[in-house]
Design a protein around this motif. Structure first.
Motif, mmCIF file in Angstrom:
data_model
loop_
_atom_site.group_PDB
_atom_site.id
_atom_site.type_symbol
_atom_site.label_atom_id
_atom_site.label_comp_id
_atom_site.label_asym_id
_atom_site.label_seq_id
_atom_site.Cartn_x
_atom_site.Cartn_y
_atom_site.Cartn_z
ATOM 1 N N ASN A 1 0.870 -1.218 -0.113
ATOM 2 C CA ASN A 1 -0.091 -0.189 0.001
ATOM 3 C C ASN A 1 0.800 1.050 -0.037
ATOM 4 N N VAL A 2 1.959 1.145 0.742
ATOM 5 C CA VAL A 2 2.771 2.404 0.913
ATOM 6 C C VAL A 2 3.429 2.608 -0.458
ATOM 7 N N LEU A 3 3.874 1.628 -1.135
ATOM 8 C CA LEU A 3 4.382 1.729 -2.437
ATOM 9 C C LEU A 3 3.671 2.227 -3.435
ATOM 10 N N MET B 1 1.424 9.295 -5.881
ATOM 11 C CA MET B 1 1.770 10.696 -5.621
ATOM 12 C C MET B 1 2.824 11.196 -6.433
ATOM 13 N N ALA B 2 3.826 10.584 -6.773
ATOM 14 C CA ALA B 2 4.624 10.598 -7.789
ATOM 15 C C ALA B 2 4.019 11.059 -9.358
ATOM 16 N N PHE B 3 3.058 10.332 -9.598
ATOM 17 C CA PHE B 3 2.370 10.442 -10.847
ATOM 18 C C PHE B 3 1.557 11.585 -10.647
ATOM 19 N N GLY B 4 0.972 11.916 -9.626
ATOM 20 C CA GLY B 4 0.066 13.107 -9.407
ATOM 21 C C GLY B 4 0.800 14.308 -9.487
ATOM 22 N N ILE B 5 1.963 14.173 -8.921
ATOM 23 C CA ILE B 5 2.770 15.602 -9.133
ATOM 24 C C ILE B 5 3.336 15.793 -10.275
ATOM 25 N N ALA B 6 3.724 14.594 -11.219
ATOM 26 C CA ALA B 6 4.081 14.920 -12.479
ATOM 27 C C ALA B 6 3.224 15.283 -13.302
ATOM 28 N N HIS B 7 1.847 15.053 -13.152
ATOM 29 C CA HIS B 7 0.840 15.682 -14.103
ATOM 30 C C HIS B 7 -0.104 16.769 -13.373
#
Ligand SMILES: [Zn+2]
Length: 235
Positions: A11-13, A19-25
């Motif tokens: 779940n953490v992964l 989050m990384a995808f969200g920030i990138a887009h």
């Protein structure tokens, strides 16, 4: 590893990937935007507040004139200057012609883009707020004695940082209420001008490696000298 712990890590992964995808887009979570100053994938925007990510981008742009000029042109009157190398010791590389920083104008100045970027950060973070807070007016103009000058340090055999446009000399300021503040008269002048000039000198030490003010020597009675030195000199 127990099943529960394993699922917890999965779940953490997944959350980290999300989050990384969200920030990138530039995705918003509910109504909470992922702040662009924390987004490593967006181009550098100098108007954002400084974070670790923002400082990392600034440092990267410092060594990349294309990125530097792109970021600077969004917040300053700056146009690209072709590399100029009249001699081995004298050059302007990765340069810009700078005619304004934010809402403040200045006489067109040929300098290195990285120095212009530091000047912008100083103007935004130190000069503009100090002018409002101490002198009660907006900054309109920054007066300077130039950046590039193919010469040695006065009274020395060493080449000046000005020979590579890695330094600038700042002489005074004009405010929206018509007030004109110069280093020469203000450093030991009216109390509010003394306070303003010392506060922005100290502010410059956050952005420039080398800062010399009238406190340093008589040769600097009428200007601040800011440069790229690595020694963290501030006087
Ligand atoms: Zn100088």
């Amino acid at each position: 590893m127990g099943r529960g712990l394993f699922r917890f890590f999965i779940n953490v992964l997944l959350f980290a990937c999300f989050m990384a995808f969200g920030i990138a887009h530039d995705i918003r979570i509910g109504r909470i935007p992922v702040a662009p100053e924390w987004n490593p994938w967006t181009p550098l925007d100098l108007s954002l507040r400084e974070t670790r990510i923002q400082n990392w981008k600034i440092n990267r742009a410092r060594n990349d004139p294309v990125q530097c000029r792109a970021a600077l042109s969004q917040v300053a009157h700056a146009s690209a200057l072709p590399d100029y190398t009249p001699s081995e010791k004298c050059s302007i590389k990765g340069g810009v012609i700078l005619a304004g920083l934010g809402a403040a104008r200045l006489d067109p100045l040929k300098t290195r883009c990285a120095l212009a970027m530091d000047l912008y950060l100083w103007e935004q973070n130190s000069v503009r707020p100090a002018a409002r807070e101490i002198l009660g007016a907006d900054l309109r103009r920054i007066e300077h004695f130039g950046s590039y000058s193919c010469r040695k340090i006065a009274g020395s055999r060493r080449w000046s940082k000005h020979a590579r446009a890695e330094a600038i000399d700042i002489a005074g300021f004009r405010l929206a209420n018509g007030r004109h503040i110069t280093l020469l008269r203000g450093w030991n002048g009216k109390s509010d001008e003394r306070k303003f000039l010392r506060q922005i000198r100290d502010g410059a030490c956050q952005h420039f490696g080398g800062v010399l003010s009238p406190d340093y020597n008589a040769a600097h009675a009428d200007h601040f000298h800011f440069d790229f030195s690595r020694w963290g000199f501030c006087k």
